[in-house]
Scaffold this motif. Sequence first.
Motif, PDB file in Angstrom:
ATOM      1  N   ILE A 160       0.675  -1.212  -0.183  1.00 25.90           N
ATOM      2  CA  ILE A 160       0.119  -0.057  -0.184  1.00 25.90           C
ATOM      3  C   ILE A 160       0.785   1.301   0.062  1.00 25.90           C
ATOM      4  O   ILE A 160       0.516   2.318  -0.849  1.00 25.90           O
ATOM      5  CB  ILE A 160      -1.029   0.027   1.115  1.00 25.90           C
ATOM      6  N   GLN A 161       1.746   1.176   0.816  1.00 27.28           N
ATOM      7  CA  GLN A 161       3.049   2.434   0.949  1.00 27.28           C
ATOM      8  C   GLN A 161       3.533   2.618  -0.605  1.00 27.28           C
ATOM      9  O   GLN A 161       3.647   3.786  -1.098  1.00 27.28           O
ATOM     10  CB  GLN A 161       4.055   2.189   1.741  1.00 27.28           C
ATOM     11  N   LYS A 221       1.120   4.598  -2.502  1.00 25.89           N
ATOM     12  CA  LYS A 221       0.863   5.877  -2.101  1.00 25.89           C
ATOM     13  C   LYS A 221       2.025   6.752  -2.634  1.00 25.89           C
ATOM     14  O   LYS A 221       1.812   8.084  -3.048  1.00 25.89           O
ATOM     15  CB  LYS A 221       0.824   5.958  -0.588  1.00 25.89           C
ATOM     16  N   GLU A 222       3.431   6.409  -2.412  1.00 26.85           N
ATOM     17  CA  GLU A 222       4.382   6.865  -2.980  1.00 26.85           C
ATOM     18  C   GLU A 222       4.455   7.125  -4.510  1.00 26.85           C
ATOM     19  O   GLU A 222       4.949   8.223  -4.835  1.00 26.85           O
ATOM     20  CB  GLU A 222       5.703   6.247  -2.487  1.00 26.85           C
ATOM     21  N   SER A 252       1.617   7.690  -6.159  1.00 23.68           N
ATOM     22  CA  SER A 252       0.480   8.061  -6.530  1.00 23.68           C
ATOM     23  C   SER A 252      -0.179   7.094  -7.351  1.00 23.68           C
ATOM     24  O   SER A 252      -0.993   7.587  -8.392  1.00 23.68           O
ATOM     25  CB  SER A 252       0.793   9.643  -7.192  1.00 23.68           C
ATOM     26  N   ASN A 281      -3.198   4.132  -7.880  1.00 26.05           N
ATOM     27  CA  ASN A 281      -4.437   3.315  -7.174  1.00 26.05           C
ATOM     28  C   ASN A 281      -4.045   1.841  -7.010  1.00 26.05           C
ATOM     29  O   ASN A 281      -3.528   1.220  -7.604  1.00 26.05           O
ATOM     30  CB  ASN A 281      -5.673   3.621  -8.110  1.00 26.05           C
ATOM     31  N   THR A 282      -4.063   1.626  -5.386  1.00 28.16           N
ATOM     32  CA  THR A 282      -3.880   0.031  -5.186  1.00 28.16           C
ATOM     33  C   THR A 282      -5.295  -0.449  -4.661  1.00 28.16           C
ATOM     34  O   THR A 282      -5.738  -0.102  -3.566  1.00 28.16           O
ATOM     35  CB  THR A 282      -2.851   0.317  -3.974  1.00 28.16           C
ATOM     36  N   GLN A 299      -5.271   2.137   4.562  1.00 27.48           N
ATOM     37  CA  GLN A 299      -5.592   2.852   3.415  1.00 27.48           C
ATOM     38  C   GLN A 299      -6.370   4.352   3.670  1.00 27.48           C
ATOM     39  O   GLN A 299      -6.489   5.262   2.929  1.00 27.48           O
ATOM     40  CB  GLN A 299      -6.310   1.992   2.560  1.00 27.48           C
ATOM     41  N   THR A 335      -7.623   7.575   6.211  1.00 32.29           N
ATOM     42  CA  THR A 335      -7.104   8.514   7.164  1.00 32.29           C
ATOM     43  C   THR A 335      -7.421   8.021   8.520  1.00 32.29           C
ATOM     44  O   THR A 335      -8.298   7.135   8.659  1.00 32.29           O
ATOM     45  CB  THR A 335      -7.608   9.773   6.838  1.00 32.29           C
TER      46      THR A 335
END
Length: 368
Positions: free
Chosen positions: A183-184, A187-188, A190, A192-193, A230, A232
Amino acid sequence: AFLVISDYLYQKASRMKIPLNGAFELSPVCNFSCKMCYVRKTPGQLQQEGKTLIPWQAWLELAGQCREAGTLYLLLTGGEPFLYPGFRSLYEALHKMGFLLSINTNGTLIDEQTVAWLKQFAPYRVNVTLYGTSPDTYRRICGDAGGFTRAMNAILMLKAAGIPVVINASMIPENRDDMEEIIQIGKELSLNTRVSTYMFPPMRREREQQDSRFTPEESARMFLRRCKCQLTEEGYHQFLHSSAVPSAKPERDNWGTGEEYMRCRAGRSTFWINWEGYMTACGMLDFPGRMEPFREPFLDCWLKLTEKVRTTPVLQGCANCTKRDICNVCVAMIYGETGTVDQKAPYLCSMADYILEQIHHELEDTHV
């Protein structure tokens, strides 16, 4: 704005019985032997079974019928589609026909030359499955330790070329410790995972000793771990509160009467055609029937299939259950677990119970 337009297209297609989105499963052959795969074969197995692949020209001819019926989106999948003979010829021809093309791939056969070729015929999306974050995880799951480096290189090259990429991840005991890092990575970069913590049983092949998936309790814990990672912190707290009290009467067809029908896009605006030429509503089940579009006109097959989907009752065993918003049960899941579309699935029921139990524990422990 794009998602709003896409949702509008699917809703309109469903109302008008238009097959907006289709999947061509070109081949079951793959260069991996993943422990949770629902369909895979080696070339030797195909030969031993006396089976052959449908030529790309036949797929192209069928695609013409699909386009005339209203198909806009096409997914090319497998197996590993880059191993399919004639893949590039088929892809280029489909692209020139105006389809918005997506590809499901493990990424390991994508090199610089492949990226340059794809850039000439830009796909709508490339979905790369990332099985872990180390060579050791790839060795345990796929039987190919070098797969991790090749898959990551493919993701980075595709992104650098401006080709839309989505990371898919299927979680099983062998890669449970890699989930947060997967997942990281998304995010890094940018990207969609999409992470799946529930695995279907091996529905379209024989069960094997190495088959792997979580117990219901483990799957529940992985699901909450994924949500926490995933979302916040505020989003996760909202999720806990909204999930703690299941809906009493979800909005569904004839709720509580047993007369409920498939409500997803499968068979309403989407279809799947497997490597043997059979057309179904979903790639994970042959309910409520399968058609043969290489033998009959595609539109005739579609109209018969979508009518069956809209008029065949399902999920009678789940009627009035207040936990369905937690387990997110679908017909394919029930079918995979029980072999029918009407019974309760003990695995899914247990998973939902464990999720609710863990949610209540977290709310009590954190007082949120």
